[in-house]
Design a protein around this motif. Structure first.
Motif, PDB file in Angstrom:
ATOM      1  N   ARG A 180      39.717  33.399  37.747  1.00 42.58           N
ATOM      2  CA  ARG A 180      39.582  33.313  39.205  1.00 42.58           C
ATOM      3  C   ARG A 180      38.191  32.864  39.643  1.00 42.58           C
ATOM      4  NH1 ARG A 180      43.408  37.988  41.925  1.00 42.58           N
ATOM      5  NH2 ARG A 180      45.271  37.306  40.821  1.00 42.58           N
ATOM      6  N   TYR A 204      43.795  30.471  43.928  1.00 45.90           N
ATOM      7  CA  TYR A 204      43.768  30.710  42.483  1.00 45.90           C
ATOM      8  C   TYR A 204      44.801  29.895  41.713  1.00 45.90           C
ATOM      9  CZ  TYR A 204      40.744  34.481  44.007  1.00 45.90           C
ATOM     10  OH  TYR A 204      39.720  35.197  44.574  1.00 45.90           O
ATOM     11  N   ASP A 253      38.260  29.131  39.495  1.00 45.63           N
ATOM     12  CA  ASP A 253      38.954  28.557  40.659  1.00 45.63           C
ATOM     13  C   ASP A 253      38.031  28.510  41.871  1.00 45.63           C
ATOM     14  OD1 ASP A 253      41.547  28.022  39.589  1.00 45.63           O
ATOM     15  OD2 ASP A 253      41.959  30.172  39.594  1.00 45.63           O
TER      16      ASP A 253
END
Ligand SMILES: [Zn+2]
Length: 357
Positions: free
Chosen positions: A158, A221, A161
């Motif tokens: 994450r 995400y 991202d």
């Protein structure tokens, strides 16, 4: 609804025309630490932006100003915390990281939360906890010129991202200083983005482009792959040993412990091979420097060797945050480094408590 906001001014859904036309005038409109709330299409979700923790790092503020002025409608609710207004407005404008009587705001996100700034840090954490955001981006500028990069405190997709909205460079650090990104109890990733130097126009563009995506992307995400990113795992810090001196120069200086080449910052994010000298050493040799790993151990012999009074990498390294400011070099560090071979992504480490509940 908003607990912990007492030391912040809340500016709820400012109309674009309420904001002054320039970022500087906008700064003067803010009377102190401020939360801007901007309602999104989906009001059940929230994302948080923090900026101006350091008063001399304006790219995030400029981007937020532009987004509101340009009537950007975010995908979800956005809270923007604009923190060190007093340091930013002190003359010369945008030149004080913090005021002489203050502490570095991004070292205070840990107990005991004492003093006005410590309480402010706690207020911000309480507020974030209250709104349960999907992600937190903390926007900074670097102290010298250089490319943008992002920093997080552990490995998780994450973070990649979020980073990819701004830059492909991600540093995963285990050094703990009391910065906002170290707080792991907020239920979501906290990413620090260093947009590049405050004087570089690209830095403002990176902040604006990244925040536009952060405001408007329906899903944050599961879009980027590890291969697309340039990841720096667990850097070490090259520091000056206590009571040693250092100068910057184009050649070795007599009787000085460490002479650092004037353009050391050109090495930032580049590969440095073992045949590249990185500094000239004086009578104390390599003892004038130390390399601290994340546990605080001196591992200099693992990273560097001395030959003809010059400091060379023992193995191919990648450097970043190399400073040309002697004050930062002495009080903080000369640069961070990782071994080029250390780059691997361990999927098994990819767990976080925000997925466990
Ligand atoms: Zn900063």
């Amino acid at each position: 609804m908003m607990i912990g906001i007492e030391n912040f001014e809340l500016w709820d859904n400012p109309a674009p025309e309420e904001l002054a036309s320039t970022a500087t005038e906008f700064l003067y409109q803010l009377k102190g630490p401020t939360i801007l709330k901007i309602s999104g299409r989906d009001t059940s979700r929230c994302r948080v932006v923090v900026t101006l923790l350091h008063g001399n790092e304006p790219s995030g503020l400029k981007a937020v100003h532009r987004l509101v002025r340009d009537k950007c409608v975010p995908e979800v609710n956005i809270l923007v915390a604009i923190v060190s207004i007093d340091a930013a407005v002190a003359q010369p404008l945008f030149s004080n990281r913090f005021l002489p009587h203050q502490q570095d705001m991004n070292r205070l996100f840990k107990p005991p939360f004492d003093g006005g700034q410590g309480i402010l840090a706690k207020n911000l954490l309480d507020l974030i906890q209250e709104v349960r955001p999907e992600a937190i981006i903390d926007i900074h500028n670097t102290s010298g010129d250089g490319p943008a990069f992002s920093v997080c405190v552990r490995q998780h997709k994450r973070y990649l991202d979020l980073a990819s909205l701004f830059t492909h460079r991600v540093i995963i650090t285990g050094h703990r200083l009391g910065s906002l990104m170290e707080v792991t109890s907020l239920g979501c990733p906290v990413l620090t983005v260093e947009c590049g130097g405050a004087m570089q126009p690209e830095s403002d563009e990176i902040a604006l482009r990244g925040l536009t995506r952060f405001f408007t992307k329906p899903k944050l995400y599961q879009s980027v792959t590890v291969e697309e990113m340039d990841i720096y795992h667990h850097p070490v810090r090259l520091e000056l040993s206590s009571s040693r001196q250092l100068v910057y120069s184009c050649g070795p200086q007599l009787n000085v412990d460490v002479t650092v080449p004037t353009h050391i910052d050109r090495r930032n994010f580049g590969v440095v091979r073992p045949d590249t000298a990185l500094a000239w050493l004086g009578p104390a040799g390599i003892n004038a420097l130390c390399v601290l790993d994340e546990q605080g151990n001196n591992v200099i012999d693992d990273f560097f060797v001395v030959q003809d009074n010059k400091l060379y990498p023992r193995t191919t390294l990648k450097l970043f945050m190399a400073t040309t400011d002697p004050k930062i070099a002495v009080t903080d560090c000369l640069f961070y480094a990782v071994k080029e071979t250390d780059h691997q992504w361990d999927e098994t480490a990819d767990v976080a408590e925000w997925e466990m509940n």
